[in-house]
Design an enzyme around this catalytic site. Structure first.
Site, short mmCIF file in Angstrom:
data_model
loop_
_atom_site.label_atom_id
_atom_site.label_comp_id
_atom_site.label_asym_id
_atom_site.label_seq_id
_atom_site.Cartn_x
_atom_site.Cartn_y
_atom_site.Cartn_z
N HIS A 1 -60.92 36.46 97.13
CA HIS A 1 -60.25 35.48 97.97
C HIS A 1 -58.78 35.89 98.16
O HIS A 1 -57.97 35.64 97.28
CB HIS A 1 -60.32 34.09 97.33
N CYS B 1 -65.41 36.26 101.16
CA CYS B 1 -66.43 35.84 100.18
C CYS B 1 -67.82 35.78 100.82
O CYS B 1 -68.33 36.83 101.22
CB CYS B 1 -66.02 34.52 99.54
N GLU C 1 -56.64 34.50 99.93
CA GLU C 1 -55.82 33.28 99.98
C GLU C 1 -55.58 32.69 98.59
O GLU C 1 -54.81 31.75 98.44
CB GLU C 1 -56.47 32.24 100.91
#
Lengths: 207, 260
Positions: A187, A80, A189
């Site tokens: 993202h 990001c 994750e």
């Protein structure tokens, strides 16, 4: 060991959890020894461009970090704003210098189209450009990844773009890859199976 | 545009002893029905391919958010999708506590009405994407819309459209727009107000309250500019899985993630 660089911005816990889930030995740190010992480096980032760059550069260990990434060429993953900071210039809250690791600028998502929502929050079908990149192994083209952003990177050299996606009539850089660096606007994750696959590949990446 | 999102809403209320938070569903924000453990349910939602999760503490007796933070900590060890958390957030240190526990976004409701500066302050510190303003509303007999605070208990002087515009100006990143009258009633969304709010602002709107059929989701996405629909009762009690509901929505011509 994988070092997740802590410079006081954003939610590092979910990044850590994703790496632990993939079986990595990962720590959140800004310790000089950790950065030197690390095999892989993660630069996350949530928040405003300028504040992230300032905080990162203010770390006592910033020069160590830059040395590990640029000279030791350890595999490095930006996430990001961690991607955006690598730019030459950022246009968020005025014009600010980035780390200048890649010739590029970070600009606002803007279009004359009606109702283009900004920030873009959500899942977008993402095209793979660098098909043979190790970090993208086993990930199909046009999978969905999770994005939260109002700004995006425009690369001077298009061959640095590893993935992109269409937002309205804009082509948004979704990931960049050059030398030992891979960085994502989305993202991983937070992108469920596809994101975890990318993280798993990155752990095994040895450029 | 991003794909339209489906978001299970996990409401939390303390057990009889007040030692833990249970997953509940509600009707019109009052009747509270216990349905189980929030952590197990979150895992089920992840396996089913939910796009995001929203956790809201609806128990006003809970003033120490540590108990909420503990649950989020457990959830974030195993859940790899965006998590919004709220209910009782009062200040920046509450933001910090929940973000450090693994939340990605924080929703604020009553405090945003009484202390609107918190919207700007938190957006500046953590980024606009982190600040979700939750707006609960009811319609009166004359068809006027009113924003309610304190978990639907207190009528305010605000109109939801004007308040949403104000929240955007103050720096909010997203609006969670919930219809108290339709909560848990399974009678569909209020798309009149969903349309008015979502076309008045540029930030994404998540609509909630009343979904129980695929057509309710489809009507919401087709007839308004909302980006997401959140539902509590629907996802917690229906046997219909995400795959089925997604396929209905996709086949109605709406761009939505098909989990693969």
């Amino acid at each position: 060991m994988i070092a997740i660089v802590d410079y006081g911005m954003g939610n590092l816990k979910s990044v850590l959890n994703a790496f632990l889930y993939c079986g990595a030995n990962a720590v959140i740190t800004n310790d000089k020894n950790d950065l030197e010992k690390a095999t892989h480096i993660i630069i996350p980032g949530v928040g405003a461009f300028e504040k992230c760059v300032t905080n990162l550069k203010q770390l006592d260990t910033f020069s160590t970090l830059e040395y590990q990434v640029k000279v030791e060429k350890k595999p490095t993953l930006g996430i990001c704003v961690g991607l955006q900071m690598m730019a030459t210039l950022g246009h968020e809250n005025g014009l600010n210098n980035g780390l200048n690791w890649l010739e590029s600028e970070v600009v606002k998502i803007e279009s004359d189209e009606d109702n283009l929502k900004v920030p873009n929050i959500g899942w977008n079908e993402t095209s793979i450009i660098q098909n043979d990149h190790f970090v993208l192994k086993g990930i199909k083209n046009a999978q969905d990844f999770y994005y939260v952003h109002s700004y995006y990177m425009k690369c001077k050299n298009e061959s640095d773009i590893a993935m992109n996606y269409k937002y309205g009539n804009l082509e948004i850089t979704a990931a960049i890859a050059f030398q030992n660096i891979f960085a994502t606007q989305f993202h991983p994750e937070k992108s469920q199976d596809n994101g975890l696959k990318l993280i798993d590949n990155f752990i095994k990446w040895n450029p | 545009m991003s794909k339209k999102r489906l978001i299970p809403k996990l409401l939390l209320h303390s057990n009889a002893k007040g030692t833990n938070l249970n997953l509940v569903i509600t009707k019109k924000y009052t009747d509270i029905i216990e349905v189980g453990s929030p952590v197990s349910m979150a895992k089920i939602y992840q396996a089913q391919g939910a796009d995001e999760l929203i956790f809201t503490n609806i128990d006003t007796k809970i003033t120490d958010l540590k108990i909420l933070a503990d649950i989020i900590e457990k959830v974030s060890e195993e859940i790899f999708m965006p998590i919004t958390v709220g209910g009782g957030v009062k200040n920046i240190s509450d933001f910090r506590l929940l973000l450090n526990s693994g939340a990605d976004k924080i929703s604020i409701n009553t405090i945003a009405l009484t202390n609107p500066e918190l919207i700007s302050e938190s957006a500046e510190l953590f980024g606009a994407q982190c600040v979700v303003v939750s707006i609960d509303y009811k319609v009166d007999e004359d068809g006027n819309y009113w924003v309610y605070s304190n978990g639907g208990q207190t009528q305010t002087k605000f109109n939801p459209i004007e308040w949403a515009i104000e929240c955007e100006k103050l720096g909010a990143g997203e609006i969670l727009l919930s219809n108290i009258d339709n909560d848990g009633m399974r009678n569909g969304l209020n798309n009149e107000i969903n349309k008015l709010v979502s076309t008045s602002i540029k930030i994404p709107v998540i609509a909630s309250g009343g979904c129980s059929l695929p057509s309710h989701f489809i009507d919401g996405f087709k007839n308004t500019e909302i980006e997401a629909i959140a539902a509590g009762t629907f996802f917690a009690l229906k046997d219909q899985s995400f795959q089925q509901i997604r396929s209905h929505i996709k086949n109605a011509g709406i761009d939505i993630r098909i989990y693969s």
